[in-house]
Design an enzyme around this catalytic site. Structure first.
Site, PDB file in Angstrom:
ATOM      1  N   HIS A  80       0.207   6.528  -1.910  1.00 46.25           N
ATOM      2  CA  HIS A  80      -0.501   6.145  -0.687  1.00 46.25           C
ATOM      3  C   HIS A  80      -0.199   7.155   0.414  1.00 46.25           C
ATOM      4  O   HIS A  80      -0.441   6.903   1.578  1.00 46.25           O
ATOM      5  CB  HIS A  80      -0.071   4.756  -0.206  1.00 46.25           C
ATOM      6  CG  HIS A  80      -0.093   3.730  -1.287  1.00 46.25           C
ATOM      7  ND1 HIS A  80       0.999   3.481  -2.083  1.00 46.25           N
ATOM      8  CD2 HIS A  80      -1.080   2.923  -1.716  1.00 46.25           C
ATOM      9  CE1 HIS A  80       0.667   2.544  -2.969  1.00 46.25           C
ATOM     10  NE2 HIS A  80      -0.571   2.192  -2.766  1.00 46.25           N
ATOM     11  N   HIS A 137      -7.051   3.524  -6.651  1.00 41.86           N
ATOM     12  CA  HIS A 137      -6.190   4.147  -7.647  1.00 41.86           C
ATOM     13  C   HIS A 137      -6.835   4.222  -9.038  1.00 41.86           C
ATOM     14  O   HIS A 137      -6.131   4.436 -10.019  1.00 41.86           O
ATOM     15  CB  HIS A 137      -4.884   3.359  -7.795  1.00 41.86           C
ATOM     16  CG  HIS A 137      -4.095   3.194  -6.544  1.00 41.86           C
ATOM     17  ND1 HIS A 137      -3.602   4.255  -5.824  1.00 41.86           N
ATOM     18  CD2 HIS A 137      -3.688   2.069  -5.882  1.00 41.86           C
ATOM     19  CE1 HIS A 137      -2.920   3.786  -4.775  1.00 41.86           C
ATOM     20  NE2 HIS A 137      -2.971   2.476  -4.781  1.00 41.86           N
TER      21      HIS A 137
END
Lengths: 219, 333
Positions: free
Chosen positions: B218, B56
């Site tokens: 995700h 991320h």
């Protein structure tokens, strides 16, 4: 039937090696199952966690008591596989290890204590309720079954055979549930019809424990 | 899969080697490079820690530095770090004033941060937690506790980091962090999938011409999958839940973060911002702080999110203060 109906520390070390092989073999399958409503990491988590745990209990050696082996396995798993299922499984082993402190052999009463403590630890840490479509939906009926088996004086092999059957039925029942926990919860109704990935991993563990005891050279 | 890799299993640790070499303001403790802390510490300051999976960047580790965070536990791709790693970070960053954990609402992170807080408690370290849940698409109103934490957590970091840097005590830092959390909403849209290196194929499939509004970072499912619309129409679909929930009055102020998910050019983020700014203007709401770029990505996912913080005077002051971290530099004026 074997005349010995208990698991020793040496057996537990070999059981962890067997779990390691199991989750290495089922890695892709669990990735695919988790990928339907999760983030696909379950196969990685379980294979890594059990590989590390098997190595750690082997290093600890069979002179350790079973409680110690389980706590070592849990601690290593918590470090190496800290995703939800890895941490919950680790917490389960640590809880079972505490309950079985000093134990040198596991018969059916001790195996009942093992899974009851495992369930309680997972429930406390994960905060899921029964019916939330999680690992707990397999662990709880397994613990209840083993308690009943132990109370009726069943042999370890018989008790675990019943537990394995209970686990498979309970896993099947998770298909009817709607996920309330973890990443799967976002899929809501789409999770109905799918068997829960975490509960699948738990069932694999329990079934393998029975297979291990059942195989003639295990004990 | 087309990625720059040496070894998929070394993805996180090799990334971290690069990070430490590039940024001497970051260091690690307990002999574990996944236990990252700021090299410099400020005596007596409330410590702020975060943590979460890799994949991320700049989230999470990119915000360790002056005016933001003091430490971070770094997990595998999309995997929580361990409780032990969080605990080691906690121990290091505690200056006697306590530690605030700020992280996203994901089960693995919650379980491990709870365990870390219990370990810290044994050492007498006071730990508070604020759990980011800004993703308005991830659950309905009334079930906000089920919502995922996404890019809006940057506002929580910024507000809490400024409060801690100002020397406020743990309870105050926690209150301000929680206020920033409660007043932040995010809506995301995805155009393509992420690929986890150790898995090697797309997490989900989405058609060449499709977009999914509300998808998580995700690849969690969103609220609608439709044909990709014109940019303005996409923003027009993203903003209504934010406007509905934050209930602006004319004259209110906001901070806006337009975040790229990893595979979307910066130019396109400005095209999205252009339309969002028009919508705020129509409502008489002033955008006082603008952040446009990659702040919380999902590997190579194409897509974007828009986060809005409904400011009050206190939060405005906290967002305005200086922050200087490897991935986030903000100077007043």
């Amino acid at each position: 039937m074997t005349s010995v109906d208990t698991l020793s520390a040496a057996d537990m070390i070999r059981l962890f090696a067997s779990w390691k092989t199991l989750f290495a073999d089922r890695r892709e399958e669990l990735i695919a199952l988790d990928g339907k409503v999760g983030d696909s990491d379950l196969g990685i988590t379980m294979s890594k966690g059990f590989a590390a745990a098997a190595e750690a209990v082997a290093a600890e050696g069979e002179s350790a008591d079973i409680g110690k082996l389980l706590r070592v396995a849990g601690a290593v798993m918590a470090r190496t596989a800290p995703s939800t299922m890895g941490t919950l499984t680790a917490t389960g082993f640590i809880g079972a290890g505490k309950a079985l402190q000093g134990a040198n052999s596991l018969g059916s009463p001790e195996i009942a204590l093992f899974w009851r403590s495992f369930r309680d630890s997972v429930a406390e840490r994960g905060k899921a309720k029964l019916g939330d479509k999680t690992l707990l939906d397999v662990l709880d009926p397994v613990a209840v079954t083993l308690d009943a088996q132990a109370a009726s004086g069943a042999t370890l092999m018989h008790a675990l055979a019943q537990a394995a059957q209970t686990a498979e039925l309970a896993l099947e029942a998770t298909k009817l549930m709607k996920a309330q926990r973890g990443k799967a919860a976002a899929y809501q109704d789409a999770t109905i019809g799918l068997q829960d990935a975490g509960a699948t991993a738990g069932t694999l563990m329990i079934v393998r424990m029975w297979e291990f005891v059942h195989s003639s050279d295990a004990i | 899969m087309k990625k720059f890799l040496n070894d998929p299993t070394a993805f996180v640790d090799e990334m971290l080697d690069g990070i430490y070499t590039a940024h001497p303001s970051l260091d690690f403790v307990a002999g574990d490079r996944r236990c990252m802390v700021a090299t410099r510490s400020v005596p007596g300051k409330v410590g702020i820690a975060t943590g979460g999976g890799s994949g991320h960047l700049p989230l999470f580790l990119g915000y360790v530095g002056e005016g933001m965070l003091d430490g971070v536990a770094v997990g595998g791709v999309f995997q929580s770090p361990s409780a032990e790693q969080m605990y080691q970070v906690t121990k290091h960053i505690d200056q006697g004033a306590g530690v605030l954990y700020i992280y996203g609402n994901y089960s693995g992170d919650i379980i491990n941060f709870d365990m870390a807080a219990e370990l810290a408690d044994i050492d007498g370290i006071v730990v508070k937690q604020v759990i980011g849940n800004d993703d308005a698409a991830s659950s309905v109103i009334g079930e906000e506790h089920k919502r995922r934490g996404v890019a809006g957590i940057i506002f929580v970091y910024k507000a809490a980091g400024a409060a801690a840097a100002a020397g406020l005590p743990l309870d105050e830092v926690t209150r301000i962090a929680d206020k920033a959390r409660a007043r932040t909403r995010t809506m995301g849209v995805a155009l393509s999938s992420c690929v986890v290196p150790e898995i090697g194929h797309a997490t989900f499939s989405i058609g060449e011409e499709e977009m999914e509004i509300g998808m998580g970072i995700h690849g969690e499912p969103g609220i609608s999958r439709t044909k990709l619309a014109r940019a303005d129409a996409v923003v027009d679909q993203m903003m209504p839940p934010i406007f509905a929930e934050l209930a602006f009055n004319r004259g209110d102020n906001v901070a806006v973060l337009v975040n790229g998910l990893g595979g979307t050019p910066l130019e396109e983020l400005y095209i999205l911002f252009r339309r969002a700014a028009q919508l705020f203007d129509e409502r008489g709401v002033t955008i006082k702080h603008v952040f446009i770029g990659e702040y919380a990505t999902s590997m190579e996912m194409a897509g974007a999110s828009i986060s809005v913080l409904h400011l009050d005077d206190e939060l405005d002051a906290m967002i305005s203060r200086t922050a200087n971290t490897p991935f986030f530099k903000h100077f007043p004026g």
